[in-house]
Write a protein that holds these residues in place. Structure first.
Motif, PDB file in Angstrom:
ATOM      1  N   LEU A   5       4.339   8.549   0.778  1.00  0.00           N
ATOM      2  CA  LEU A   5       4.694   9.686  -0.055  1.00  0.00           C
ATOM      3  C   LEU A   5       4.211  10.929   0.678  1.00  0.00           C
ATOM      4  O   LEU A   5       3.001  11.138   0.820  1.00  0.00           O
ATOM      5  N   VAL A  37       9.082   4.539  -5.712  1.00  0.00           N
ATOM      6  CA  VAL A  37       8.079   3.791  -4.955  1.00  0.00           C
ATOM      7  C   VAL A  37       8.375   2.300  -4.986  1.00  0.00           C
ATOM      8  O   VAL A  37       8.304   1.608  -3.964  1.00  0.00           O
ATOM      9  N   LEU A  54      -0.629  -0.636  -8.165  1.00  0.00           N
ATOM     10  CA  LEU A  54      -0.375  -0.371  -6.754  1.00  0.00           C
ATOM     11  C   LEU A  54      -1.645   0.088  -6.048  1.00  0.00           C
ATOM     12  O   LEU A  54      -2.448   0.832  -6.613  1.00  0.00           O
ATOM     13  N   ILE A  69       9.228  -0.067  -1.740  1.00  0.00           N
ATOM     14  CA  ILE A  69       8.441  -1.252  -1.387  1.00  0.00           C
ATOM     15  C   ILE A  69       9.335  -2.485  -1.300  1.00  0.00           C
ATOM     16  O   ILE A  69       9.191  -3.299  -0.389  1.00  0.00           O
ATOM     17  N   LEU A 110      -0.334   8.221   0.392  1.00  0.00           N
ATOM     18  CA  LEU A 110      -0.001   9.492  -0.261  1.00  0.00           C
ATOM     19  C   LEU A 110      -0.617  10.651   0.525  1.00  0.00           C
ATOM     20  O   LEU A 110      -1.836  10.716   0.700  1.00  0.00           O
ATOM     21  N   GLY A 160       4.564  -1.464   2.341  1.00  0.00           N
ATOM     22  CA  GLY A 160       4.375  -0.406   1.350  1.00  0.00           C
ATOM     23  C   GLY A 160       5.328   0.736   1.583  1.00  0.00           C
ATOM     24  O   GLY A 160       6.476   0.538   1.975  1.00  0.00           O
ATOM     25  N   CYS A 161       4.849   1.981   1.367  1.00  0.00           N
ATOM     26  CA  CYS A 161       5.673   3.159   1.590  1.00  0.00           C
ATOM     27  C   CYS A 161       4.778   4.380   1.769  1.00  0.00           C
ATOM     28  O   CYS A 161       3.565   4.315   1.552  1.00  0.00           O
ATOM     29  N   VAL A 176      -3.373   2.424  -3.501  1.00  0.00           N
ATOM     30  CA  VAL A 176      -3.045   3.758  -3.005  1.00  0.00           C
ATOM     31  C   VAL A 176      -4.135   4.260  -2.064  1.00  0.00           C
ATOM     32  O   VAL A 176      -5.328   4.126  -2.351  1.00  0.00           O
ATOM     33  N   LEU A 227      -0.027   5.819  -9.952  1.00  0.00           N
ATOM     34  CA  LEU A 227       0.388   4.631  -9.209  1.00  0.00           C
ATOM     35  C   LEU A 227      -0.575   3.469  -9.432  1.00  0.00           C
ATOM     36  O   LEU A 227      -0.170   2.307  -9.475  1.00  0.00           O
ATOM     37  N   THR A 262       0.832  -1.195   0.000  1.00  0.00           N
ATOM     38  CA  THR A 262       0.000   0.000   0.000  1.00  0.00           C
ATOM     39  C   THR A 262       0.870   1.249   0.000  1.00  0.00           C
ATOM     40  O   THR A 262       1.815   1.355   0.783  1.00  0.00           O
ATOM     41  N   VAL A 263       0.544   2.192  -0.883  1.00  0.00           N
ATOM     42  CA  VAL A 263       1.219   3.484  -0.923  1.00  0.00           C
ATOM     43  C   VAL A 263       0.316   4.495  -0.218  1.00  0.00           C
ATOM     44  O   VAL A 263      -0.823   4.703  -0.632  1.00  0.00           O
TER      45      VAL A 263
END
Length: 211
Positions: free
Chosen positions: A55, A118, A31, A122, A11, A52-53, A33, A26, A8-9
């Motif tokens: 942003l 990204v 991905l 990940i 944001l 995930g990461c 999001v 994305l 999971t991103v």
């Protein structure tokens, strides 16, 4: 909240147009999001169990991206953080990296650079989680050992033969062999290489560095 099985991103940007554009980009590569207008909204919707990461935009009302980054680090959130800004400078970049950011992107965001950053983040997070799980399993196995078996294991790691360990510990070589057989069984290993891997997983988990 149940962790998502997919990366999971997260944001965070106060500009709705930017959020929509980046989320769409994305999403085109598959991905998942989740978007948030500020740090408070993120805190309410963040699941630290997910892989995930993050942003994070730097300039946001109330809490800046750098302040949010510091808060998350203090809370023990291990998601890699990518900082975004339309007002980049050397000082902001340095502060972001000092606080653990994995990348620093300037707006307007280059699509290729964003996707690459990204995906790197990940991969790094997956590797960190796998290493942590492996280390936890290794610690669990080592906890099964008796004090004497730990002493014999230390000798094995130092490259001692059974006779050398016997002399150091003041016991017979046959007793050392018995303890070695027992620790191999408890650690669920069948070779010296496997034994060393279990041991090093614990050592690295307590202070090893990323590759």
């Amino acid at each position: 909240m149940t962790p998502s099985p997919e990366p999971t991103v997260y944001l965070v940007d106060d500009d709705a147009a930017v959020r929509d554009a980046l989320a769409f980009l994305l999403g085109t590569v598959g991905l998942q999001v989740r978007v948030f207008p500020d740090g408070s909204a993120l805190q309410g919707g963040l699941d630290g169990g997910n892989v995930g990461c993050l942003l994070l935009d730097i300039r946001m009302p109330h809490v800046s991206g750098l302040q949010l980054q510091e808060q998350l680090r203090t809370q023990g959130v291990d998601l890699p953080i990518i900082i975004m800004t339309g007002h980049g400078n050397v000082d902001l970049c340095r502060r972001a990296f000092q606080q653990g950011a994995v990348d620093f992107l300037e707006k307007p965001i280059d699509e290729t650079a964003l996707l690459e950053a990204v995906q790197r983040a990940i991969r790094q997070h997956l590797w960190q989680r796998e290493r942590a799980e492996s280390s936890a399993e290794a610690r669990s196995r080592l906890a099964r050992l008796t004090e004497r078996e730990r002493e014999v294991l230390a000798g094995v790691m130092d490259g001692q033969t059974s006779k050398q360990s016997a002399k150091v510990l003041g016991i017979s070589a046959r007793t050392v062999e018995t303890h070695r057989a027992s620790l191999f069984e408890k650690l669920e290993v069948h070779s010296l290489a496997e034994l060393m891997r279990v041991y090093l997983n614990v050592v690295e988990g307590q202070g090893g560095s990323d590759p």
